[in-house]
Design a protein around this motif. Structure first.
Motif, short mmCIF file in Angstrom:
data_model
loop_
_atom_site.label_atom_id
_atom_site.label_comp_id
_atom_site.label_asym_id
_atom_site.label_seq_id
_atom_site.Cartn_x
_atom_site.Cartn_y
_atom_site.Cartn_z
N VAL A 75 0.86 -1.17 0.00
CA VAL A 75 0.00 0.00 0.00
C VAL A 75 0.91 1.23 0.00
CG1 VAL A 75 -1.78 1.28 1.24
CG2 VAL A 75 -1.82 -1.23 1.23
N LEU A 76 0.78 2.08 -1.04
CA LEU A 76 1.62 3.26 -1.19
C LEU A 76 1.14 4.38 -0.27
CD1 LEU A 76 1.99 3.23 -5.09
CD2 LEU A 76 3.51 2.21 -3.37
N PRO A 77 1.98 5.40 -0.08
CA PRO A 77 1.57 6.50 0.82
C PRO A 77 0.28 7.19 0.42
CG PRO A 77 3.94 6.57 0.41
CD PRO A 77 3.39 5.53 -0.49
N ASP A 78 -0.03 7.23 -0.86
CA ASP A 78 -1.26 7.89 -1.29
C ASP A 78 -2.48 6.96 -1.19
OD1 ASP A 78 -0.55 6.17 -3.29
OD2 ASP A 78 -0.90 7.58 -4.94
N GLY A 79 -2.30 5.75 -0.63
CA GLY A 79 -3.41 4.82 -0.48
C GLY A 79 -3.59 3.87 -1.64
N SER A 80 -2.77 3.98 -2.70
CA SER A 80 -2.89 3.08 -3.85
C SER A 80 -2.26 1.73 -3.52
CB SER A 80 -2.21 3.69 -5.08
OG SER A 80 -2.81 4.93 -5.40
N LEU A 81 -2.67 0.73 -4.27
CA LEU A 81 -2.16 -0.62 -4.08
C LEU A 81 -1.25 -0.97 -5.23
CD1 LEU A 81 -2.24 -3.35 -2.55
CD2 LEU A 81 -4.15 -3.98 -4.04
N GLN A 82 -0.03 -1.42 -4.92
CA GLN A 82 0.95 -1.78 -5.94
C GLN A 82 1.14 -3.30 -5.91
OE1 GLN A 82 5.03 -0.55 -5.34
NE2 GLN A 82 5.31 -0.18 -7.54
#
Length: 315
Positions: A75-82
């Motif tokens: 989970v990236l800092p902006d809330g996106s999922l990688q």
């Protein structure tokens, strides 16, 4: 109504409103479908319809209603999922939520790639043929991409593979392989294929049955014949004779009944010859009437008279 009852009523109403708001919000969020090729990297943004991510630190993701477990999910800092180097196990439903339980985005991920290999592969060998049985579960995401199965085989001591001249449907349960050599060990290789490429191979080794020669067959027949005693042969012959005699007796009785039934109604030949003579000569008498002596006259003489002729009896 007491103050305690009023507070309980207000608390219950607030809970109902919050729950209905969450339900309506989840219903408004439509499912988004995303396709990705196997082995690639991708990022799923946690943005609603307004395109704004609120409180990214309170964002978490679920995969098919369970928390993430694989190490390649971040989970990236902006809330996106990688997702890195996705595999077929990454397919499914992804939901982006914010604490406490606010649904932001619902995504269905479909991973495209080579099909999975067939399972439960087995070989039932015979003398010159073998039956290869298998089972194949078609993945849901592969329904739009046709899948075909391929089978090759070779003797274990040879480097030349033999390919079946036709493709195998995944709905089949087994396939026959002909023109094999008896008492030979073969290697069978089965795999699936689609537009993305082949699956991994499934290999099975089996040996065909031994073909008996004439000498071995005669030896087996001799061993079987030695197991029989003379008493058994005598009993078999007697039983055969009894059956034949019973059959002949039954046939003789049936023939006699048939002969009597068809000859009982036939006329005597002499009676048949007499009928035309009676028809041609009505005055024909079978038996001539005899003269009968009449009463004596006064001088003592007697007179003869004929008896009245009776009409001929027709038979």
């Amino acid at each position: 109504m007491t103050l305690k009852s009023v507070l309980l009523f207000l608390l219950l109403a607030q809970t109902i409103l919050v729950s209905s708001g969450h339900i309506s919000q989840e219903m408004e969020e439509e499912e988004e479908v995303m396709d990705v090729d196997e082995g690639t990297n991708m990022t799923i943004q946690c943005k609603g319809r307004d395109g704004i991510v609120k409180n990214p630190n309170n964002t978490y993701w679920t995969h098919d209603h369970t928390w993430f477990g694989p190490k390649k999910e971040h989970v990236l800092p902006d809330g996106s999922l990688q997702l890195l180097q996705v595999t077929r196990q990454f397919s499914g439903h992804y939901k982006c939520l914010q604490k406490p339980n606010h649904l932001v985005k619902d995504v269905r991920l479909i991973v495209r790639g080579p099909p999975p290999p067939p399972t439960r592969v087995s070989v039932r060998p015979a003398t010159v043929l073998a039956v290869v049985a298998f089972h194949y579960d078609m993945p849901e995401e592969q329904e739009q991409d046709p899948v075909k199965l391929h089978l090759v085989y070779r003797p274990i001591h040879s480097e030349d593979w033999h390919l079946l001249p036709h493709h195998i449907s995944p709905t089949q349960k087994e396939v026959d392989v002909f023109k094999l050599e008896p008492n030979t060990t073969y290697e069978f290789c089965l795999w699936a294929n689609n537009s993305y490429g082949p699956s991994s191979n499934v290999t099975v080794i089996a040996t065909t049955l031994h073909e008996m020669t004439e000498i071995e067959l005669a030896r087996q027949l001799l061993e079987v014949s030695q197991g029989f005693t003379p008493k058994a042969w005598i009993v078999a012959v007697l039983v055969s004779l009894v059956v034949i005699n019973v059959f002949v007796g039954v046939m003789a009785v049936l023939y006699c009944r048939y002969y009597k039934t068809h000859t009982a109604g036939k006329d005597d030949p002499e009676r048949i010859e007499l009928v035309p003579h009676i028809i041609e000569n009505p005055a024909y008498q079978v038996d001539q009437p005899l003269a009968v002596a009449g009463p004596s006259s006064a001088d003592g003489s007697s007179s003869l008279r004929r008896s009245p002729q009776s009409p001929p009896a027709l038979v």
